[in-house]
Design an enzyme around this catalytic site. Structure first.
Site, PDB file in Angstrom:
ATOM      1  N   ASP A  78     -14.218   1.342  -0.917  1.00 21.02           N
ATOM      2  CA  ASP A  78     -13.777   1.385   0.324  1.00 21.02           C
ATOM      3  C   ASP A  78     -12.845   2.722   0.158  1.00 21.02           C
ATOM      4  O   ASP A  78     -12.584   3.261   1.232  1.00 21.02           O
ATOM      5  CB  ASP A  78     -13.304   0.052   0.839  1.00 21.02           C
ATOM      6  CG  ASP A  78     -14.328  -0.633   1.286  1.00 21.02           C
ATOM      7  OD1 ASP A  78     -15.732  -0.405   1.256  1.00 21.02           O
ATOM      8  OD2 ASP A  78     -14.052  -1.852   1.652  1.00 21.02           O
ATOM      9  N   GLY A  79     -12.023   2.646  -0.668  1.00 18.99           N
ATOM     10  CA  GLY A  79     -10.933   3.778  -0.840  1.00 18.99           C
ATOM     11  C   GLY A  79     -11.516   5.042  -0.668  1.00 18.99           C
ATOM     12  O   GLY A  79     -10.942   6.089  -0.075  1.00 18.99           O
ATOM     13  N   ASN A 134      -8.368   2.532   8.554  1.00 19.98           N
ATOM     14  CA  ASN A 134      -7.995   1.324   8.301  1.00 19.98           C
ATOM     15  C   ASN A 134      -6.877   0.936   8.856  1.00 19.98           C
ATOM     16  O   ASN A 134      -6.605   0.112  10.050  1.00 19.98           O
ATOM     17  CB  ASN A 134      -7.872   1.146   6.976  1.00 19.98           C
ATOM     18  CG  ASN A 134      -8.847   0.091   6.219  1.00 19.98           C
ATOM     19  OD1 ASN A 134      -9.923   0.049   6.978  1.00 19.98           O
ATOM     20  ND2 ASN A 134      -8.644  -0.005   4.815  1.00 19.98           N
ATOM     21  N   ASP A 142      10.279  -5.639   5.616  1.00 21.53           N
ATOM     22  CA  ASP A 142       9.873  -4.595   4.501  1.00 21.53           C
ATOM     23  C   ASP A 142       8.982  -3.583   5.354  1.00 21.53           C
ATOM     24  O   ASP A 142       8.895  -2.310   4.670  1.00 21.53           O
ATOM     25  CB  ASP A 142       9.361  -5.192   3.468  1.00 21.53           C
ATOM     26  CG  ASP A 142      10.144  -6.033   2.547  1.00 21.53           C
ATOM     27  OD1 ASP A 142      11.428  -5.984   2.649  1.00 21.53           O
ATOM     28  OD2 ASP A 142       9.668  -6.357   1.447  1.00 21.53           O
ATOM     29  N   THR A 185      -9.393  -6.663   7.290  1.00 25.13           N
ATOM     30  CA  THR A 185      -9.400  -7.266   6.094  1.00 25.13           C
ATOM     31  C   THR A 185      -8.603  -6.570   4.970  1.00 25.13           C
ATOM     32  O   THR A 185      -8.970  -6.904   3.679  1.00 25.13           O
ATOM     33  CB  THR A 185     -11.023  -7.401   5.779  1.00 25.13           C
ATOM     34  OG1 THR A 185     -11.399  -6.077   5.803  1.00 25.13           O
ATOM     35  CG2 THR A 185     -11.634  -8.333   6.745  1.00 25.13           C
ATOM     36  N   TYR A 210      -4.800  -4.463   3.944  1.00 30.18           N
ATOM     37  CA  TYR A 210      -3.225  -4.768   3.815  1.00 30.18           C
ATOM     38  C   TYR A 210      -2.702  -5.719   5.003  1.00 30.18           C
ATOM     39  O   TYR A 210      -1.952  -6.609   4.549  1.00 30.18           O
ATOM     40  CB  TYR A 210      -2.451  -3.508   3.937  1.00 30.18           C
ATOM     41  CG  TYR A 210      -1.181  -3.353   3.649  1.00 30.18           C
ATOM     42  CD1 TYR A 210      -0.483  -4.472   2.765  1.00 30.18           C
ATOM     43  CD2 TYR A 210      -0.139  -2.371   4.014  1.00 30.18           C
ATOM     44  CE1 TYR A 210       0.702  -4.329   2.179  1.00 30.18           C
ATOM     45  CE2 TYR A 210       1.131  -2.352   3.649  1.00 30.18           C
ATOM     46  CZ  TYR A 210       1.631  -3.325   2.748  1.00 30.18           C
ATOM     47  OH  TYR A 210       2.878  -3.439   2.286  1.00 30.18           O
ATOM     48  N   SER A 211      -3.242  -5.587   6.147  1.00 25.55           N
ATOM     49  CA  SER A 211      -2.812  -6.848   7.060  1.00 25.55           C
ATOM     50  C   SER A 211      -3.287  -8.048   6.688  1.00 25.55           C
ATOM     51  O   SER A 211      -2.222  -9.017   6.949  1.00 25.55           O
ATOM     52  CB  SER A 211      -3.366  -6.418   8.416  1.00 25.55           C
ATOM     53  OG  SER A 211      -3.251  -7.353   9.491  1.00 25.55           O
ATOM     54  N   LEU A 212      -4.354  -8.195   6.147  1.00 25.88           N
ATOM     55  CA  LEU A 212      -4.775  -9.663   5.920  1.00 25.88           C
ATOM     56  C   LEU A 212      -3.925 -10.361   4.591  1.00 25.88           C
ATOM     57  O   LEU A 212      -3.584 -11.238   4.817  1.00 25.88           O
ATOM     58  CB  LEU A 212      -6.401  -9.403   5.086  1.00 25.88           C
ATOM     59  CG  LEU A 212      -7.051 -10.812   4.907  1.00 25.88           C
ATOM     60  CD1 LEU A 212      -7.029 -11.641   6.094  1.00 25.88           C
ATOM     61  CD2 LEU A 212      -8.401 -10.670   4.221  1.00 25.88           C
TER      62      LEU A 212
END
Length: 295
Positions: A77-78, A150, A180, A191, A193-195
């Site tokens: 995905d990156g 994303n 932070d 799905t 970093y937020s997750l």
């Protein structure tokens, strides 16, 4: 077999030396169909460093200097996110071929390559359109690409204590985050970093954005879902007088006097999905829902 001459532009992960068998497979499949193939220079240099990869009949391009009917991202995905940043507003649909673990964006496996290429020629595929966040600044300018498929994260520097983020939505004051950091995510990025910071999963195609705090200093702070037509303005205070802004993981420092405006980009990213792909299947597999975690 279709006689259409199709043009493909390739982006790839240059950190997976054992995966070049997949590129040989896909290039053979495209050569069979007399496709025009162009490869991003960094990926091309990586591939030709392996003597087994005889890359004849392909061209090389730099950055976003390409014309294609389809973009193929080979990696995870990156890699897909980086390819999407290069495609930008070109509206070329992107196919993600995964050379590692299952991804949400790169969800075609090496075993499915030939079948998937044939499906492209036959038109047997779907194209999903995904919202993109555009960042503009007042003060210091961003050096890199200003859009994210994303998420956009506003974060403290490594050696800093928490930062204070004043947030308004469409000109109305929402709250002041002491945390932070703060993540603004698309459904695609929900799905990611937020997750990991307690945000909800949002199904692609839902026209919303999500704000999720990173390690907030108040337990009352919760993620909030906003219309994708919202305009979010952020002002940051920090003891170190600077902070980081990360667009799909590409971070750069900004001075605290730099205000941010986040809103929907004027274009969407087009993601190719095989006709039989089911989002909830990928979700269950990726999240290991239903797997027995005992012993």
């Amino acid at each position: 077999m279709s006689s259409r001459k199709l043009r493909f532009a390739f982006f790839g992960n240059t950190y997976q030396p054992k995966k070049s068998v997949s590129i040989r497979q896909i290039l053979a499949s495209l050569a069979q169909r007399k496709a025009e193939v162009s490869i991003e220079r960094a990926f091309y240099d990586f591939l030709v460093s392996d003597p087994q990869n005889a890359l004849s009949g392909v061209t090389v391009f730099d950055g976003n200097n390409f014309d294609a009917d389809f973009v193929i991202s080979m990696g995870g995905d990156g890699t897909f996110l980086r390819a999407a940043s290069m495609v930008g507003s070109k509206q070329v649909p992107i196919l993600g071929i995964n050379t590692g673990r299952l991804g949400f964006l790169a969800d075609v496996t090496a075993q499915e390559i030939d079948h998937t290429i044939q499906a492209l020629y036959e038109g047997d595929y779907a194209v999903e359109t995904r919202s993109v966040i555009e960042v503009s600044t007042s003060g210091q300018k961003l050096k890199g690409y200003r859009c994210a498929l994303n998420d956009v994260a506003i974060l403290k520097r490594d050696n800093a204590s928490m930062i204070t983020i004043h947030c308004t939505v469409n000109g109305d004051y929402l709250t002041t985050y002491q945390a932070d950091g703060l993540i603004m995510s698309t459904p695609t990025g929900s799905t990611a970093y937020s997750l990991s910071n307690g945000g909800p999963i949002i199904v692609p195609g839902t026209h919303v954005f999500l704000l999720t705090a990173v390690a907030p200093h108040s337990l009352n702070v919760r993620p909030i879902v906003l219309s994708e037509d919202s305009e979010i303005q952020l002002t940051v205070e920090s003891r170190t007088h600077n902070y980081l802004v990360a667009l799909d993981g590409r971070s750069e420092p900004l001075q605290e006097t730099t205000r941010l405006r986040l809103r929907k980009a004027p274009y969407r990213v087009r993601v190719i999905k095989r006709a039989d792909t089911k989002y909830f299947y990928t979700l269950r597999e990726k999240m290991m829902w239903g797997a027995d975690q005992r012993g």
